[in-house]
Design a protein around this motif. Sequence first.
Motif, PDB file in Angstrom:
ATOM      1  N   PHE A   1      68.965  41.189  -2.671  1.00 54.08           N
ATOM      2  CA  PHE A   1      69.091  42.325  -1.962  1.00 54.08           C
ATOM      3  C   PHE A   1      69.090  41.742  -0.653  1.00 54.08           C
ATOM      4  N   LYS A   2      69.669  42.095   0.099  1.00 54.41           N
ATOM      5  CA  LYS A   2      69.249  42.353   1.766  1.00 54.41           C
ATOM      6  C   LYS A   2      69.105  43.262   2.094  1.00 54.41           C
ATOM      7  N   PRO A   3      67.907  44.081   2.270  1.00 58.05           N
ATOM      8  CA  PRO A   3      68.244  45.499   2.976  1.00 58.05           C
ATOM      9  C   PRO A   3      68.149  45.604   4.560  1.00 58.05           C
ATOM     10  N   ALA A   4      68.198  46.889   5.314  1.00 54.86           N
ATOM     11  CA  ALA A   4      68.699  47.470   6.007  1.00 54.86           C
ATOM     12  C   ALA A   4      67.902  46.276   7.153  1.00 54.86           C
ATOM     13  N   TYR A   5      68.439  45.797   8.383  1.00 54.09           N
ATOM     14  CA  TYR A   5      67.557  44.839   9.521  1.00 54.09           C
ATOM     15  C   TYR A   5      65.877  46.089  10.133  1.00 54.09           C
ATOM     16  N   ASP A   6      65.317  44.605  10.220  1.00 55.97           N
ATOM     17  CA  ASP A   6      64.307  44.984   9.657  1.00 55.97           C
ATOM     18  C   ASP A   6      63.517  45.914   9.121  1.00 55.97           C
ATOM     19  N   ALA A   7      64.612  46.007   7.909  1.00 53.76           N
ATOM     20  CA  ALA A   7      63.724  47.414   7.169  1.00 53.76           C
ATOM     21  C   ALA A   7      61.762  45.614   5.832  1.00 53.76           C
ATOM     22  N   ILE A   8      62.205  44.271   5.657  1.00 52.25           N
ATOM     23  CA  ILE A   8      61.357  43.371   5.514  1.00 52.25           C
ATOM     24  C   ILE A   8      60.672  43.007   6.749  1.00 52.25           C
ATOM     25  N   PRO A   9      59.944  42.841   7.249  1.00 52.56           N
ATOM     26  CA  PRO A   9      58.920  42.584   8.634  1.00 52.56           C
ATOM     27  C   PRO A   9      59.431  40.862   8.416  1.00 52.56           C
ATOM     28  N   ALA A  10      60.127  39.934   9.503  1.00 50.39           N
ATOM     29  CA  ALA A  10      60.462  39.587   9.410  1.00 50.39           C
ATOM     30  C   ALA A  10      59.507  38.003  10.252  1.00 50.39           C
ATOM     31  N   GLY A  11      58.526  38.349  10.203  1.00 52.05           N
ATOM     32  CA  GLY A  11      57.430  38.289  11.164  1.00 52.05           C
ATOM     33  C   GLY A  11      57.074  36.905  10.072  1.00 52.05           C
ATOM     34  N   GLY A  12      56.754  35.627  10.858  1.00 55.98           N
ATOM     35  CA  GLY A  12      56.654  34.169   9.753  1.00 55.98           C
ATOM     36  C   GLY A  12      57.711  33.346   8.660  1.00 55.98           C
ATOM     37  N   VAL A  13      58.924  34.365   9.833  1.00 57.15           N
ATOM     38  CA  VAL A  13      60.125  33.991   9.039  1.00 57.15           C
ATOM     39  C   VAL A  13      60.532  32.946  10.312  1.00 57.15           C
TER      40      VAL A  13
ATOM     41  N   LEU B   1      57.603  45.411  -0.410  1.00 57.10           N
ATOM     42  CA  LEU B   1      57.989  44.652   0.687  1.00 57.10           C
ATOM     43  C   LEU B   1      57.924  45.657   2.248  1.00 57.10           C
ATOM     44  N   ALA B   2      59.008  46.500   1.592  1.00 57.80           N
ATOM     45  CA  ALA B   2      58.947  47.476   3.288  1.00 57.80           C
ATOM     46  C   ALA B   2      58.625  47.691   4.061  1.00 57.80           C
ATOM     47  N   ALA B   3      58.708  47.331   5.194  1.00 58.98           N
ATOM     48  CA  ALA B   3      58.093  47.666   6.446  1.00 58.98           C
ATOM     49  C   ALA B   3      57.394  49.163   6.026  1.00 58.98           C
ATOM     50  N   GLY B   4      58.532  50.048   6.334  1.00 58.80           N
ATOM     51  CA  GLY B   4      58.839  51.337   6.880  1.00 58.80           C
ATOM     52  C   GLY B   4      58.040  52.042   5.838  1.00 58.80           C
ATOM     53  N   GLY B   5      57.746  51.625   4.231  1.00 54.79           N
ATOM     54  CA  GLY B   5      58.235  52.138   3.084  1.00 54.79           C
ATOM     55  C   GLY B   5      59.419  52.478   2.749  1.00 54.79           C
ATOM     56  N   PRO B   6      59.378  51.939   1.205  1.00 57.47           N
ATOM     57  CA  PRO B   6      60.190  51.992   0.735  1.00 57.47           C
ATOM     58  C   PRO B   6      61.092  53.420   0.632  1.00 57.47           C
ATOM     59  N   PRO B   7      62.083  53.319  -0.146  1.00 51.22           N
ATOM     60  CA  PRO B   7      63.467  54.674  -0.299  1.00 51.22           C
ATOM     61  C   PRO B   7      62.649  55.686  -1.655  1.00 51.22           C
TER      62      PRO B   7
ATOM     63  N   GLY C   1      69.319  53.292   4.563  1.00 55.80           N
ATOM     64  CA  GLY C   1      68.488  55.086   4.407  1.00 55.80           C
ATOM     65  C   GLY C   1      69.245  55.838   2.776  1.00 55.80           C
ATOM     66  N   ARG C   2      70.185  54.849   2.870  1.00 51.25           N
ATOM     67  CA  ARG C   2      71.170  55.423   1.682  1.00 51.25           C
ATOM     68  C   ARG C   2      70.419  54.323   0.291  1.00 51.25           C
ATOM     69  N   GLU C   3      69.647  53.437   0.420  1.00 51.05           N
ATOM     70  CA  GLU C   3      70.082  52.616  -0.285  1.00 51.05           C
ATOM     71  C   GLU C   3      69.547  52.555  -1.647  1.00 51.05           C
ATOM     72  N   ASP C   4      69.098  53.857  -2.171  1.00 49.27           N
ATOM     73  CA  ASP C   4      69.401  54.226  -3.247  1.00 49.27           C
ATOM     74  C   ASP C   4      70.132  54.033  -4.673  1.00 49.27           C
TER      75      ASP C   4
END
Lengths: 443, 443
Positions: free
Chosen positions: B197-209, B236-242, B432-435
């Motif tokens: 699964f590749k979530p939406a851009y920036d959904a999982i924070p990329a710091g340290g990658v 892992l979702a930065a803004g809270g998961p769906p 937003g429609r990942e579910d």
Amino acid sequence: MPPTPPGPFTGRSLTDLARDLRAGRTTAAELARRALDAIAGLDPALGAFVTVDPAGARAAARRADEELASGADRGSLHGVPVAVKDLIDVAGLPCTMGSRHFAGHVAEADAACVTLLREAGAVIVGKTTTHEFAYGPTGDRSANGPSRNPRDPGRMSGGSSGGSAAAVAAGLVPLALGTDTGGSVRIPAALCGIAGFKPAYDAIPAGGVFPLSRSFDHVGVLAADPYDCLVAYRHLAAGGPPPAGSGGGEAEDVRVAWLDPTALSVCDPRVVQVARAAAGVVTEELRLPGGLAEELRETYAAIQRAEAAAVHADRVAEAPELFDPEVLDRLRAAMRVPAWAYVRAVEGRPALAKTVEALFDGHDVLALPTVPLVAPPLDRREIELDGRTVAVRAALLALTSPWNVLGLPALTVPAGSVDGLPVGLQLVCRPGREDLLFRLAAR
Amino acid sequence: MPPTPPGPFTGRSLTDLARDLRAGRTTAAELARRALDAIAGLDPALGAFVTVDPAGARAAARRADEELASGADRGSLHGVPVAVKDLIDVAGLPCTMGSRHFAGHVAEADAACVTLLREAGAVIVGKTTTHEFAYGPTGDRSANGPSRNPRDPGRMSGGSSGGSAAAVAAGLVPLALGTDTGGSVRIPAALCGIAGFKPAYDAIPAGGVFPLSRSFDHVGVLAADPYDCLVAYRHLAAGGPPPAGSGGGEAEDVRVAWLDPTALSVCDPRVVQVARAAAGVVTEELRLPGGLAEELRETYAAIQRAEAAAVHADRVAEAPELFDPEVLDRLRAAMRVPAWAYVRAVEGRPALAKTVEALFDGHDVLALPTVPLVAPPLDRREIELDGRTVAVRAALLALTSPWNVLGLPALTVPAGSVDGLPVGLQLVCRPGREDLLFRLAAR
């Protein structure tokens, strides 16, 4: 060559005009007529205008007079003749960008800043010469010919808003709009002996303005007196202008640092001396920290060239012969900038912003010459400066373009002269402190 | 070559493990031990791991057990062994990016996504092989050697998160982190027969990658079962998961369009058939509008290459010999991308986003194969596909990279096999429609 004789607006500020209009000593129609007559008489020797719109100006002036007579007062630009750089769309008028690529091209709608001008009651008299596609600070490469310096029409007006500067300096109009990507408002203002203000990035909306480099393009204003730049800016600022005199206090309270310009360019020492004297008492004598001048120059060059090339790549491929050869050469060089250098320049801007922010520690305004030399003769490409031969283009841009990299407000004010040619003093501040520039300029 | 024998986590979902841990049927220490033993036994033939951290894993497992025993339950990843792509910093462990440039380089701090993993109680057992600097979808160019496909170790795992895919597919760990710039999670997941699964851009924070192309880099997750990807994503979702099952309803309510993949790539028709069958009943058969495939491909190429070149220009100049020759060739080509093309690609993205948005008119999810072929033999660079010879790299990326251009969530799920090799079905939705993706995958 002998200077252009004074025009009808020489020595008359926006405040004077506003007072006269409201006292019934003149009318918008008369101001428009005087502007149009002066353009007809004096502009052939100057090349400031590419298009004049007598019918449109007369109609707008008539409306302005009717409104004023009816008590509908739009403020300090109401009824005032204004010239607009030929890179900015005015509905129904040709907009050539100074290029044969746009010969005969007529703008369909007003640029956002022109809409604001009209809402302020200004009377647009015509479009002014721009260096082709605004891609040059000399003002002498345009499909409609060069704009000339009113102090000596054998010399450059500077550019790229050369026509706007020449028109104001010759007293043909009291106010003009220009654009400034690396100094294109401030350079010709300084070389022609008037004031020019490039506000913070995006402070005046850029919609309807033909792009040169979107990251650095600014709309700005030119007038004989810096206070008139502020008056005009208040009508053009997108997010609302800074309140008059906000922050309170007198010019004496403004902490000014003199920035040694020789870290940015070879300079004519006489020009530096005149600007330094005009700056007056300063808090500090500042020199850019090591490497910062290069970093600003390289960041500016990479971003400006890449974005300019993106705007023009199709024209370069499909109709190169329609460009001025010098502009074409620059665009071809710009097309060779590698993408990785652009990406790095863009990614480096936040760190650069912090470094430049630190320049303002302990003072509010940086003062330096606007241009490190006086107006060179038309078509001159190399010049002797402080015993060295330098490229005119690079020298013209050297002291103004650093402030476009980070979108800082910058004002040039007349500072005196060298060999009878104008010298400008440049004042730079952080966004939000524009009032300080004008308070200082009034001193 | 014969497939790798099943590992300790083959057929065991995160839900199974969580239940067993809480029922006292196993411990985090035992899970860690089983993972470490299996890696020691099976990984030499696979090359999935570049670094194993037995001491760290045992300590983390012990802490996880203590916490669970004390009633402090961190949820579904608590005590679960996880592998992390060697492009993502784990404090105290080497992070080589698969490159000799970073031989011996030890990360000082955890990447943001690793911090989130630890907060969820996961037990990090080691770092997995990445294609050098994540710059390749084949997974067979890395300083530590190729990662191999557990279904046939003579074949590619795919890449660049090849080690993560191989480790999960071989049952060495139940979950792994990867990164996906043009398909680097989904491609190896599909070729190895697992979910990614590749979530939406920036959904999982990329710091340290470590970056490949900042505009397109995504952190993603790999697990045998798509539901396990969702479970991990929620942590892992930065803004809270769906919210689980948000939107309500059953998989039958989700409107799916089958996107004809042949507009994007030459495809193995058998692969298309298997993926199409797995997609089941769809609302519509869709074909990309004319020119859109090219525009997506060109936008992807210009931006990805320019940004990758910006990351690596100094290394290319100073120590080219430390690169894998194929990666070096690609970087040198990337350094030749002109800046104007990059600027245009970036400026064109908003319009492109609108065009792609319109693809979702009337349906919620696009379904297409993840990769248009099955895993090729290691080191193969050209392959016969539907009667044509195609470049393996381009074919591997063709169906996944379009969705990175606009940062759309995309999930690959196992769809069946061709010649005994796995085929993936890719499901793409709007942010937003990942579910919906997971609801469909469960069907």
